[in-house]
Design a protein around this motif. Structure first.
Motif, mmCIF file in Angstrom:
data_model
loop_
_atom_site.group_PDB
_atom_site.id
_atom_site.type_symbol
_atom_site.label_atom_id
_atom_site.label_comp_id
_atom_site.label_asym_id
_atom_site.label_seq_id
_atom_site.Cartn_x
_atom_site.Cartn_y
_atom_site.Cartn_z
ATOM 1 N N UNK A 65 71.422 30.963 86.546
ATOM 2 C CA UNK A 65 72.512 30.938 85.566
ATOM 3 C C UNK A 65 72.723 32.343 84.998
ATOM 4 N N UNK A 66 73.971 32.646 84.796
ATOM 5 C CA UNK A 66 74.291 33.932 84.154
ATOM 6 C C UNK A 66 74.057 33.794 82.672
ATOM 7 N N UNK A 67 73.318 34.721 82.147
ATOM 8 C CA UNK A 67 73.123 34.758 80.698
ATOM 9 C C UNK A 67 73.680 36.090 80.220
ATOM 10 N N UNK A 68 74.578 36.016 79.280
ATOM 11 C CA UNK A 68 75.172 37.255 78.794
ATOM 12 C C UNK A 68 74.404 37.819 77.610
ATOM 13 N N UNK A 69 74.475 39.116 77.503
ATOM 14 C CA UNK A 69 73.877 39.815 76.361
ATOM 15 C C UNK A 69 75.019 40.433 75.582
ATOM 16 N N UNK A 70 75.064 40.114 74.293
ATOM 17 C CA UNK A 70 76.112 40.685 73.453
ATOM 18 C C UNK A 70 75.531 41.899 72.727
ATOM 19 N N UNK A 71 76.087 43.058 73.030
ATOM 20 C CA UNK A 71 75.594 44.283 72.381
ATOM 21 C C UNK A 71 76.455 44.601 71.155
ATOM 22 N N UNK A 72 75.776 44.675 69.998
ATOM 23 C CA UNK A 72 76.440 45.029 68.740
ATOM 24 C C UNK A 72 75.982 46.436 68.351
ATOM 25 N N UNK A 73 76.916 47.308 68.041
ATOM 26 C CA UNK A 73 76.552 48.695 67.705
ATOM 27 C C UNK A 73 76.959 49.006 66.264
ATOM 28 N N UNK A 74 75.979 49.464 65.499
ATOM 29 C CA UNK A 74 76.214 49.829 64.103
ATOM 30 C C UNK A 74 76.495 51.329 64.021
ATOM 31 N N UNK A 75 77.546 51.682 63.290
ATOM 32 C CA UNK A 75 77.949 53.088 63.245
ATOM 33 C C UNK A 75 78.431 53.459 61.836
ATOM 34 N N UNK A 76 77.978 54.615 61.355
ATOM 35 C CA UNK A 76 78.444 55.112 60.055
ATOM 36 C C UNK A 76 79.300 56.346 60.297
ATOM 37 N N UNK A 77 80.460 56.380 59.673
ATOM 38 C CA UNK A 77 81.344 57.535 59.846
ATOM 39 C C UNK A 77 81.986 57.910 58.523
ATOM 40 N N UNK A 78 82.574 59.097 58.513
ATOM 41 C CA UNK A 78 83.343 59.547 57.358
ATOM 42 C C UNK A 78 84.558 60.283 57.866
ATOM 43 N N UNK A 79 85.698 60.047 57.240
ATOM 44 C CA UNK A 79 86.918 60.728 57.669
ATOM 45 C C UNK A 79 87.107 62.028 56.901
ATOM 46 N N UNK A 80 86.173 62.281 55.965
ATOM 47 C CA UNK A 80 86.238 63.463 55.112
ATOM 48 C C UNK A 80 86.083 64.747 55.937
ATOM 49 N N UNK A 81 87.001 65.684 55.774
ATOM 50 C CA UNK A 81 86.853 66.966 56.457
ATOM 51 C C UNK A 81 86.015 67.912 55.619
ATOM 52 N N UNK A 82 86.235 67.838 54.335
ATOM 53 C CA UNK A 82 85.572 68.780 53.434
ATOM 54 C C UNK A 82 84.486 68.072 52.639
ATOM 55 N N UNK A 83 83.302 68.658 52.662
ATOM 56 C CA UNK A 83 82.208 68.100 51.876
ATOM 57 C C UNK A 83 81.629 69.216 51.021
ATOM 58 N N UNK A 84 81.760 69.068 49.724
ATOM 59 C CA UNK A 84 81.185 70.049 48.811
ATOM 60 C C UNK A 84 80.882 69.356 47.499
ATOM 61 N N UNK A 85 80.106 70.058 46.677
ATOM 62 C CA UNK A 85 79.747 69.499 45.383
ATOM 63 C C UNK A 85 81.012 69.233 44.571
ATOM 64 N N UNK A 86 81.121 68.076 44.007
ATOM 65 C CA UNK A 86 82.271 67.721 43.179
ATOM 66 C C UNK A 86 83.320 66.914 43.918
ATOM 67 N N UNK A 87 83.297 66.973 45.261
ATOM 68 C CA UNK A 87 84.300 66.191 45.990
ATOM 69 C C UNK A 87 83.804 64.767 46.210
ATOM 70 N N UNK A 88 84.753 63.882 46.388
ATOM 71 C CA UNK A 88 84.416 62.477 46.577
ATOM 72 C C UNK A 88 84.309 62.192 48.071
#
Ligand SMILES: *[C@@H]1O[C@H](CO)[C@@H](O)[C@H](O)[C@H]1NC(C)=O
Length: 284
Positions: A115-138
């Motif tokens: 019998x075919x048994x499938x494996x479901x692969x779940x991938x956890x990923x953290x991202x940020x769309x922020x281009x600028x990162x500096x003290x005081x920025x959100x």
């Protein structure tokens, strides 16, 4: 004999569906960048009969990754795939694009075996769309579990899965007022915070938890961009500052009004009193 085997097989199917939940598929959890190995449940020794198929979602057609134990070289990510000695599928440096359903099949004389048994692969990923990162920025970090179709939705709704943010020391950030944590969808959690001077090289982690058990962890390390100018630390929550400022000015306005009224009364009252005194004196 055949009867007993069928019974065994039925038992196995029932048991494995208990172990793997309602979907009947095996779930494997990984974070992006990690190496992962997907098990082949019905492997025959030598793996020369092994076929691995991949399906990212229902709409996409299945892609053959391995046929007769040999890797297909016309596929996009072939350099990241290999076959383990037990016919498991190894994926080197998983990316969120790798999520989906993987099926291991055996072909004996061109006939599917077992019998075919499938494996479901779940991938956890953290991202940020922020281009600028500096003290005081959100900054907003977004943690997402990528899964085949709506399967992650099911995990969160019915199997007690959740996404939890912690710091480098493993301290839960959900009750810390420095962080705003939102759930814009079932499979996604965002963390927003205002960066402090000391946040350069700080790592925040997103845990995929099933009740008490951590299934996988994805992290994000903040790297300040641009100049090294150190902005003075202003850690006080801006909303609070504004609130107390407006409170203060409200009190001032009220006090000012009271003084004006007192002054007005005295300005008008004084001549009246004097006038009345003069009249009373004349009458007397
Ligand atoms: C942030 O850390 C990196 C690596 O330690 C360093 O090269 C960089 O100068 C730092 N940036 C700031 C703004 O402190």
């Amino acid at each position: 004999m055949a009867g007993i085997c069928q019974m065994c097989f039925l038992g196995q199917v029932i048991l494995s569906s208990f172990l793997t939940g309602t979907t009947g598929n095996r779930d494997v959890f990984s974070s992006s960048g990690e190496d992962v190995s997907l098990p082949c449940d019905n492997a025959l020794s030598g793996c020369t009969s092994t076929v691995w198929n991949y399906n990212q979602n229902i709409r996409s057609s299945a892609v053959e990754l391995f046929a007769k134990g040999k890797k297909k070289n016309n596929i996009k990510r072939h350099e990241r795939l290999s076959l383990g000695s037990d016919c498991s599928l190894n994926i080197y440096k998983t990316s969120e694009e790798d999520h989906g359903m993987y099926t291991c099949q055996q072909f004996v004389y061109d006939t599917p075996y077992g019998t075919d048994k499938s494996v479901s692969l779940h991938v956890l990923h953290v991202s940020s769309t922020q281009n600028e990162m500096r003290s005081g920025s959100s900054v907003t970090l977004s943690c997402q579990l990528f899964s085949h179709e709506n399967s992650c939705d099911t995990l969160f709704r019915t199997e007690g899965f959740q996404l939890v943010w912690v710091n480098q020391a493993g301290v839960n950030l959900h009750k810390d007022f420095r962080y705003q944590i939102l759930l814009p969808g079932q499979c996604i959690s965002t963390l927003t915070t205002k960066l402090l001077n000391e946040d350069n090289n700080t790592e925040w982690r997103c845990l995929l938890k099933m009740r008490k058990e951590t299934k996988t962890t994805a992290s994000y390390t903040v790297r300040f961009t641009g100049s090294n100018t150190v902005i003075p630390v202003t850690t006080i929550n801006k909303a609070t500052t504004n609130a107390s400022e407006t409170e203060g000015s409200k009190i001032c306005v009220s006090l000012y009004r009271v003084i004006v009224v007192i002054v007005q009364i005295s300005v008008f009252a004084a001549p009246t009193v004097i006038f009345l005194q003069i009249i009373c004196a004349r009458r007397a």
